[in-house]
Write an enzyme that holds these catalytic residues in place. Structure first.
Site, PDB file in Angstrom:
ATOM      1  NE  ARG A 171      42.960  35.030  36.951  1.00 59.82           N
ATOM      2  CZ  ARG A 171      41.683  35.276  37.104  1.00 59.82           C
ATOM      3  NH1 ARG A 171      42.082  35.587  38.531  1.00 59.82           N
ATOM      4  NH2 ARG A 171      40.564  34.876  36.308  1.00 59.82           N
ATOM      5  NE  ARG A 188      40.593  39.916  37.362  1.00 57.89           N
ATOM      6  CZ  ARG A 188      39.634  38.886  37.744  1.00 57.89           C
ATOM      7  NH1 ARG A 188      39.339  38.493  39.171  1.00 57.89           N
ATOM      8  NH2 ARG A 188      39.457  37.970  37.318  1.00 57.89           N
ATOM      9  NE  ARG A 234      37.517  36.041  33.862  1.00 57.10           N
ATOM     10  CZ  ARG A 234      38.095  35.102  33.434  1.00 57.10           C
ATOM     11  NH1 ARG A 234      37.456  34.265  32.636  1.00 57.10           N
ATOM     12  NH2 ARG A 234      38.005  33.764  34.514  1.00 57.10           N
TER      13      ARG A 234
HETATM   14  N1  LIG Z   1      31.265  26.409  40.324  1.00 54.62           N
HETATM   15  C1  LIG Z   1      32.467  25.921  40.855  1.00 54.62           C
HETATM   16  N2  LIG Z   1      32.403  27.456  40.469  1.00 54.62           N
HETATM   17  C2  LIG Z   1      34.258  28.104  40.355  1.00 54.62           C
HETATM   18  C3  LIG Z   1      34.835  26.895  41.762  1.00 54.62           C
HETATM   19  N3  LIG Z   1      35.896  27.777  41.316  1.00 54.62           N
HETATM   20  C4  LIG Z   1      35.574  28.669  40.902  1.00 54.62           C
HETATM   21  N4  LIG Z   1      34.303  28.960  40.328  1.00 54.62           N
HETATM   22  C5  LIG Z   1      34.053  30.165  39.651  1.00 54.62           C
HETATM   23  O1  LIG Z   1      33.873  30.332  38.479  1.00 54.62           O
HETATM   24  C6  LIG Z   1      34.868  31.387  38.489  1.00 54.62           C
HETATM   25  C7  LIG Z   1      35.883  32.206  37.425  1.00 54.62           C
HETATM   26  O2  LIG Z   1      36.740  32.346  38.694  1.00 54.62           O
HETATM   27  P1  LIG Z   1      38.118  32.087  38.127  1.00 54.62           P
HETATM   28  O3  LIG Z   1      39.138  31.598  37.129  1.00 54.62           O
HETATM   29  O4  LIG Z   1      39.035  32.663  40.022  1.00 54.62           O
HETATM   30  O5  LIG Z   1      38.292  34.289  37.691  1.00 54.62           O
HETATM   31  P2  LIG Z   1      37.523  35.452  38.552  1.00 54.62           P
HETATM   32  O6  LIG Z   1      36.022  35.134  38.903  1.00 54.62           O
HETATM   33  O7  LIG Z   1      37.426  35.902  37.170  1.00 54.62           O
HETATM   34  O8  LIG Z   1      38.097  35.791  39.515  1.00 54.62           O
HETATM   35  C8  LIG Z   1      33.756  31.950  39.141  1.00 54.62           C
HETATM   36  O9  LIG Z   1      32.713  32.800  39.112  1.00 54.62           O
HETATM   37  C9  LIG Z   1      34.466  31.468  40.439  1.00 54.62           C
HETATM   38  O10 LIG Z   1      33.567  32.084  41.178  1.00 54.62           O
HETATM   39  C10 LIG Z   1      34.177  25.741  41.701  1.00 54.62           C
HETATM   40  O11 LIG Z   1      35.058  25.215  42.703  1.00 54.62           O
HETATM   41  N5  LIG Z   1      32.917  25.573  41.099  1.00 54.62           N
HETATM   42  N1  LIG Z   2      34.053  47.658  45.568  1.00 51.27           N
HETATM   43  C1  LIG Z   2      34.776  47.865  44.794  1.00 51.27           C
HETATM   44  N2  LIG Z   2      35.202  48.938  43.841  1.00 51.27           N
HETATM   45  C2  LIG Z   2      36.167  49.448  42.583  1.00 51.27           C
HETATM   46  N3  LIG Z   2      36.687  47.742  42.404  1.00 51.27           N
HETATM   47  C3  LIG Z   2      36.645  46.878  43.138  1.00 51.27           C
HETATM   48  C4  LIG Z   2      35.122  47.121  44.594  1.00 51.27           C
HETATM   49  N4  LIG Z   2      36.063  45.518  44.562  1.00 51.27           N
HETATM   50  C5  LIG Z   2      37.036  45.083  43.591  1.00 51.27           C
HETATM   51  N5  LIG Z   2      37.353  45.821  43.569  1.00 51.27           N
HETATM   52  C6  LIG Z   2      38.161  45.771  42.414  1.00 51.27           C
HETATM   53  O1  LIG Z   2      38.219  45.146  41.469  1.00 51.27           O
HETATM   54  C7  LIG Z   2      38.667  44.120  40.711  1.00 51.27           C
HETATM   55  C8  LIG Z   2      37.934  42.954  40.178  1.00 51.27           C
HETATM   56  O2  LIG Z   2      37.315  41.948  41.727  1.00 51.27           O
HETATM   57  P1  LIG Z   2      38.383  40.640  42.304  1.00 51.27           P
HETATM   58  O3  LIG Z   2      38.110  40.072  43.621  1.00 51.27           O
HETATM   59  O4  LIG Z   2      39.396  39.809  41.582  1.00 51.27           O
HETATM   60  O5  LIG Z   2      36.746  39.582  41.511  1.00 51.27           O
HETATM   61  P2  LIG Z   2      36.561  38.416  41.578  1.00 51.27           P
HETATM   62  O6  LIG Z   2      36.916  37.450  42.051  1.00 51.27           O
HETATM   63  O7  LIG Z   2      34.441  38.156  41.982  1.00 51.27           O
HETATM   64  O8  LIG Z   2      36.371  38.283  39.901  1.00 51.27           O
HETATM   65  C9  LIG Z   2      39.861  44.199  41.736  1.00 51.27           C
HETATM   66  O9  LIG Z   2      41.080  44.595  40.975  1.00 51.27           O
HETATM   67  C10 LIG Z   2      39.298  44.171  42.651  1.00 51.27           C
HETATM   68  O10 LIG Z   2      40.510  45.315  43.562  1.00 51.27           O
END
Ligand SMILES: Nc1nc2c(ncn2[C@@H]2O[C@H](COP(=O)(O)OP(=O)(O)O)[C@@H](O)[C@H]2O)c(=O)[nH]1
Ligand SMILES: Nc1ncnc2c1ncn2[C@@H]1O[C@H](COP(=O)(O)OP(=O)(O)O)[C@@H](O)[C@H]1O
Length: 390
Positions: free
Chosen positions: A175, A268, A279
């Site tokens: 990203r 986000r 998702r």
């Molecule tokens: N099994 C596994 N899942 C992962 C790993 N790294 C990230 N993820 C998971 O992949 C999913 C997608 O992550 P990401 O692409 O960063 O998107 P986001 O969760 O929307 O921020 C999330 O549920 C993460 O917890 C990994 O090394 N192994």
């Molecule tokens: N408790 C909360 N209330 C409102 N917004 C939140 C809260 N926790 C996280 N966010 C917002 O939600 C979005 C997704 O969070 P993020 O940390 O990227 O999620 P994930 O890593 O689980 O995918 C971000 O924009 C974050 O700022």
């Protein structure tokens, strides 16, 4: 393990007759384990060699090239080897730094026996020896958009010297603000699949159409730096880690509702509409598994961010005063003395390393922890005293 006398692992001599018909350049060691002789250093040795491994089977008179798992030592100019517990060969690498000079080649441990069955070949596995103990890693899972990244960032910001992030590998595209090697190791699918095949990953899973995985190095490197490792992985990954050698704390983060989750994902603004819908579809199954699978030790509801963070800190023992870190113990039994040359900037020293192997823990596919090492610096003016490493 009973009390063993201290003994020397001799330096290798150049140009000896190895008696195996190998073209020796003097960089091999030969270690007998039952019917097999493990030749470490290999015929491809050069002035600096990659550490090759061949096995001579005395019962058949045949040479075998084994499947080698794990991250091996960097190139080296020679090494010493000695058998420990009949199942692993301890190796001291010549010319490397004291924190990188002890390695274990596992040849018949439980892990290696299991891998032999899977591969159907001879298997050996490398494990680096390190001092001290590691704190239990923390596995954090939850649906996309629930706030995992936000909570982890808060923790790392407030306790930078206490926590380290396990940088996963992924085949998804970066990203906007994401940096390679910091947020993820962005990688090609075929490269990652090959490394998975060679046992370099603790776990991996296909998530939202992309391959994600945690390399063993990612987790072990954080522990090496003296920090507690945090993994942000999906539920499938958490299940695999649960079944692995790693003893961790498992936390599932739940959204207050699906509607709130959708709002967070949209706000986000990092995904396309298609990706958001994918998702959200996956989220329902993840929440169901997170709440009921028995994988997780704790479930935290992220309704209010500050409250959820407070709860997270509390269950990590950060509510009151910070936990005290245990210092590795020094032992006087089961000692070995190893010659080891070290090169530091502007300084070249010969060290005698006194190594205590009475408290070994772990092993391949991770590190072999619990080494106790004392280095005695031998400078040109003689014995310079003893200092304990780490
Ligand atoms: N099994 C596994 N899942 C992962 C790993 N790294 C990230 N993820 C998971 O992949 C999913 C997608 O992550 P990401 O692409 O960063 O998107 P986001 O969760 O929307 O921020 C999330 O549920 C993460 O917890 C990994 O090394 N192994
Ligand atoms: N408790 C909360 N209330 C409102 N917004 C939140 C809260 N926790 C996280 N966010 C917002 O939600 C979005 C997704 O969070 P993020 O940390 O990227 O999620 P994930 O890593 O689980 O995918 C971000 O924009 C974050 O700022």
């Amino acid at each position: 393990m009973g009390e063993a006398p201290a003994f020397f692992v001799d330096n290798l001599q150049n140009g000896f007759s190895n008696g195996f018909g190998l073209k020796s350049k003097g960089f091999e060691t030969f270690t007998d384990v039952g019917d097999k002789t493990f030749v470490i250093g290999g015929a491809n040795s050069d002035s600096t060699s990659s550490v090759g491994i061949q096995i001579y089977d005395k019962s058949t008179g045949k040479w075998v090239i084994p499947t080698v798992l794990g991250t091996k030592p960097k190139t080296c100019k020679g090494h010493s080897a000695i058998l420990l517990n009949e199942d692993r060969i301890m190796i001291s690498i010549r010319g490397s730094t004291p924190d990188d000079c002890i390695w274990f080649l596992e040849v018949d441990t439980e892990y290696v026996k299991e891998q032999k069955k899977d591969f159907g070949t001879e298997v050996v596995a490398w494990s680096k020896g390190v001092t001290g103990e590691a704190e239990k890693p923390v596995v954090i899972s939850g649906p996309s958009g629930v706030g995992k990244g936000t909570l982890i960032n808060m923790l790392m910001k407030e306790f930078p010297s206490m926590f380290g992030f396990s940088v996963s590998h992924t085949t998804r595209a970066p990203r906007g603000m994401e940096k390679n090697g910091v947020h993820y190791h962005f990688t090609e699918r075929n490269v990652m699949e090959n490394d998975i095949k060679h046992g370099k990953f603790l776990e991996f899973a296909s998530v939202h159409g992309n391959l994600y995985g945690t390399s063993i190095e990612a987790v072990e490197a954080v522990a090496d730096s003296g920090k507690r490792c945090i993994l942000d992985i999906d539920v499938q990954g958490a299940r695999s880690v649960r079944a692995s050698y790693l003893d961790a704390v498992f936390i599932f983060i739940c959204p207050p509702s699906m509607r709130e989750l959708e709002e967070r994902l949209r706000a986000r603004g990092t995904e396309t509409e298609d990706q958001i819908l994918k998702r959200l579809r996956n989220a329902e199954a993840e929440i169901e598994q997170g709440e009921s699978s028995g994988i997780f030790d704790y479930i935290l509801y992220n309704h209010n961010l500050e409250e959820c963070y407070e709860n997270l800190m509390e269950l990590l023992g950060l509510g009151g005063s910070a936990p005290i870190k245990q210092k590795p113990l020094s032992k006087i039994n089961n000692k070995m003395v190893i010659n080891c040359e070290t090169k530091e900037v502007g300084n070249e020293a010969k060290n005698l390393i006194i190594l205590d192997v009475s408290s070994l823990k772990g092993g391949a596919p991770g590190r072999t922890r619990g080494l106790n090492i004392h280095a005695i610096d031998l400078f040109s003016d003689g014995l310079n005293g003893i200092r304990e490493l780490r």
